[in-house]
Scaffold this motif. Sequence first.
Motif, PDB file in Angstrom:
ATOM      1  N   PRO A  66       9.237   5.268  12.361  1.00 31.54           N
ATOM      2  CA  PRO A  66      10.426   5.340  12.645  1.00 31.54           C
ATOM      3  C   PRO A  66      10.505   4.643  12.667  1.00 31.54           C
ATOM      4  O   PRO A  66       9.852   3.456  12.763  1.00 31.54           O
ATOM      5  CB  PRO A  66       9.909   6.145  13.901  1.00 31.54           C
ATOM      6  N   PRO A  67      12.217   3.956  11.857  1.00 32.27           N
ATOM      7  CA  PRO A  67      12.605   3.033  11.893  1.00 32.27           C
ATOM      8  C   PRO A  67      12.449   1.396  13.740  1.00 32.27           C
ATOM      9  O   PRO A  67      11.976   0.395  13.869  1.00 32.27           O
ATOM     10  CB  PRO A  67      14.008   2.586  11.032  1.00 32.27           C
ATOM     11  N   GLU A  68      12.232   2.395  14.606  1.00 36.80           N
ATOM     12  CA  GLU A  68      12.451   1.938  15.761  1.00 36.80           C
ATOM     13  C   GLU A  68      11.413   1.529  16.164  1.00 36.80           C
ATOM     14  O   GLU A  68      11.031   0.686  17.268  1.00 36.80           O
ATOM     15  CB  GLU A  68      12.940   3.344  16.895  1.00 36.80           C
ATOM     16  N   LEU A  69       9.642   1.289  15.455  1.00 50.27           N
ATOM     17  CA  LEU A  69       8.729   0.750  16.290  1.00 50.27           C
ATOM     18  C   LEU A  69       8.725  -0.311  14.745  1.00 50.27           C
ATOM     19  O   LEU A  69       9.394  -0.681  14.667  1.00 50.27           O
ATOM     20  CB  LEU A  69       7.768   1.868  15.307  1.00 50.27           C
ATOM     21  N   PRO A  70       8.196  -0.814  16.612  1.00 46.13           N
ATOM     22  CA  PRO A  70       8.392  -2.866  16.089  1.00 46.13           C
ATOM     23  C   PRO A  70       7.029  -2.628  15.091  1.00 46.13           C
ATOM     24  O   PRO A  70       5.553  -2.677  15.287  1.00 46.13           O
ATOM     25  CB  PRO A  70       7.986  -3.608  17.569  1.00 46.13           C
ATOM     26  N   ASN A  71       7.119  -3.011  13.642  1.00 43.76           N
ATOM     27  CA  ASN A  71       6.233  -4.185  13.090  1.00 43.76           C
ATOM     28  C   ASN A  71       4.785  -3.070  13.410  1.00 43.76           C
ATOM     29  O   ASN A  71       3.702  -3.659  12.936  1.00 43.76           O
ATOM     30  CB  ASN A  71       5.628  -5.013  13.719  1.00 43.76           C
ATOM     31  N   PRO A  72       5.055  -1.383  13.168  1.00 44.29           N
ATOM     32  CA  PRO A  72       3.875  -1.005  12.566  1.00 44.29           C
ATOM     33  C   PRO A  72       3.168  -1.464  11.279  1.00 44.29           C
ATOM     34  O   PRO A  72       3.616  -1.609  10.659  1.00 44.29           O
ATOM     35  CB  PRO A  72       4.291   0.570  12.117  1.00 44.29           C
ATOM     36  N   GLY A  73       1.245  -1.030  11.283  1.00 46.90           N
ATOM     37  CA  GLY A  73       0.389  -1.058  10.442  1.00 46.90           C
ATOM     38  C   GLY A  73      -0.551  -0.110  10.357  1.00 46.90           C
ATOM     39  O   GLY A  73      -0.547   1.036  11.305  1.00 46.90           O
ATOM     40  N   SER A  74      -1.145   0.001   9.620  1.00 44.14           N
ATOM     41  CA  SER A  74      -2.148   1.193   9.427  1.00 44.14           C
ATOM     42  C   SER A  74      -3.418   1.287   8.291  1.00 44.14           C
ATOM     43  O   SER A  74      -2.874   0.059   7.094  1.00 44.14           O
ATOM     44  CB  SER A  74      -1.930   2.958   8.646  1.00 44.14           C
ATOM     45  N   VAL A  75      -4.089   1.325   8.607  1.00 46.29           N
ATOM     46  CA  VAL A  75      -5.615   1.683   7.445  1.00 46.29           C
ATOM     47  C   VAL A  75      -5.657   1.591   6.507  1.00 46.29           C
ATOM     48  O   VAL A  75      -5.798   0.729   5.560  1.00 46.29           O
ATOM     49  CB  VAL A  75      -6.978   1.659   7.712  1.00 46.29           C
ATOM     50  N   SER A  76      -4.498   2.535   5.866  1.00 43.95           N
ATOM     51  CA  SER A  76      -4.291   3.108   4.189  1.00 43.95           C
ATOM     52  C   SER A  76      -3.160   1.741   4.173  1.00 43.95           C
ATOM     53  O   SER A  76      -3.898   1.822   3.069  1.00 43.95           O
ATOM     54  CB  SER A  76      -3.546   4.585   4.686  1.00 43.95           C
ATOM     55  N   LEU A  77      -2.016   1.452   4.482  1.00 41.01           N
ATOM     56  CA  LEU A  77      -1.772   0.319   3.589  1.00 41.01           C
ATOM     57  C   LEU A  77      -2.644  -0.717   3.825  1.00 41.01           C
ATOM     58  O   LEU A  77      -2.369  -1.982   2.715  1.00 41.01           O
ATOM     59  CB  LEU A  77      -0.488  -0.121   5.029  1.00 41.01           C
ATOM     60  N   LEU A  78      -3.629  -1.380   4.608  1.00 39.11           N
ATOM     61  CA  LEU A  78      -4.438  -1.787   4.110  1.00 39.11           C
ATOM     62  C   LEU A  78      -5.687  -1.212   2.437  1.00 39.11           C
ATOM     63  O   LEU A  78      -6.375  -2.180   1.991  1.00 39.11           O
ATOM     64  CB  LEU A  78      -5.085  -2.925   5.279  1.00 39.11           C
ATOM     65  N   ARG A  79      -5.889  -0.746   2.716  1.00 38.15           N
ATOM     66  CA  ARG A  79      -7.957  -0.842   2.129  1.00 38.15           C
ATOM     67  C   ARG A  79      -7.366   1.249   0.955  1.00 38.15           C
ATOM     68  O   ARG A  79      -8.366   0.910   0.663  1.00 38.15           O
ATOM     69  CB  ARG A  79      -8.473  -0.447   2.658  1.00 38.15           C
TER      70      ARG A  79
END
Length: 292
Positions: A195-208
């Motif tokens: 969601p656009p309101e979440l500040p700077n989220p990441g995930s394991v999938s985005l890394l690996r």
Amino acid sequence: MLSEGPVSGQVLAERLGVSRTAIWKEIEALRAEGALIEAHTSRGYRLVSAEEAFGPRTLSWRCEREVVWLPECASTNREAFQLGLDGAPSGTVVVAGRQTAGRGRLGRQWVSEEGLTFSLLLRPPLRPSQAPLLCLAAALGVAEALDLRIKWPNDVWDEQGRKVAGILAELNAEVDRLHFVVLGVGINVNQTAFPPELPNPGSVSLLRGPQDRALTLGRVLDAVTARCAEVGRPEAMLQAWRERSVTLGQQVRVGEVQGWATDLRADGALIVSTEDGPRAVLAGDVEMVRVG
């Protein structure tokens, strides 16, 4: 056994001491959880892939843990807390397929789809004043299992400064006695959109790339449980926490306290060097302050 197949239903039934009908039902249940299992009339069953499987049978099989499985719930912490009041043993784990009212620290929303949302009930022989160390230990365990970093007190970040996981602790205690602690853990595993309101989220999938959530849960639980067991003698745990910290050595603001984060105190408080001298911060939301 299935991964080494094909293996016939009859052989499985004989080895496990159940009927072929029971084997068929278990196979169908694993398929419903996302396991890809081939069936050959003449040769039997073969597991092709279980990387996307997630559910009570998958977790029991691949994590080697029995969990309280909830396909959907408002909050795993709420469920685990009630189990604690009802006398559930230390080590009870509540896992949700989907959480509808997940909470992070400071009442923030936690988005759970494609992630891991679980709560771990512990009954450690600790004083209530030692409970904050369990949050630090849980964050360290998550960070170690996923090879990530920690922002004080219990957010887990990637190297780009994106939040991948968080921990929310809730206590049942008296002034001088800790009855139990519920550690709620939310990990962004396979999410790629937020969601656009979440500040700077990441995930394991985005890394690996895409991850096996069942195996990830097993690794994280092992690491968190091991680190929480060290809280009675926390020196080694705190040193390992320092080594993964993105907070120490940075200029920070925590409420009205601003300065350089220099160390952790033995009780888990953050030591901030201010113009008026060192200050110990026991709780709060850390904001990194850019210099220059």
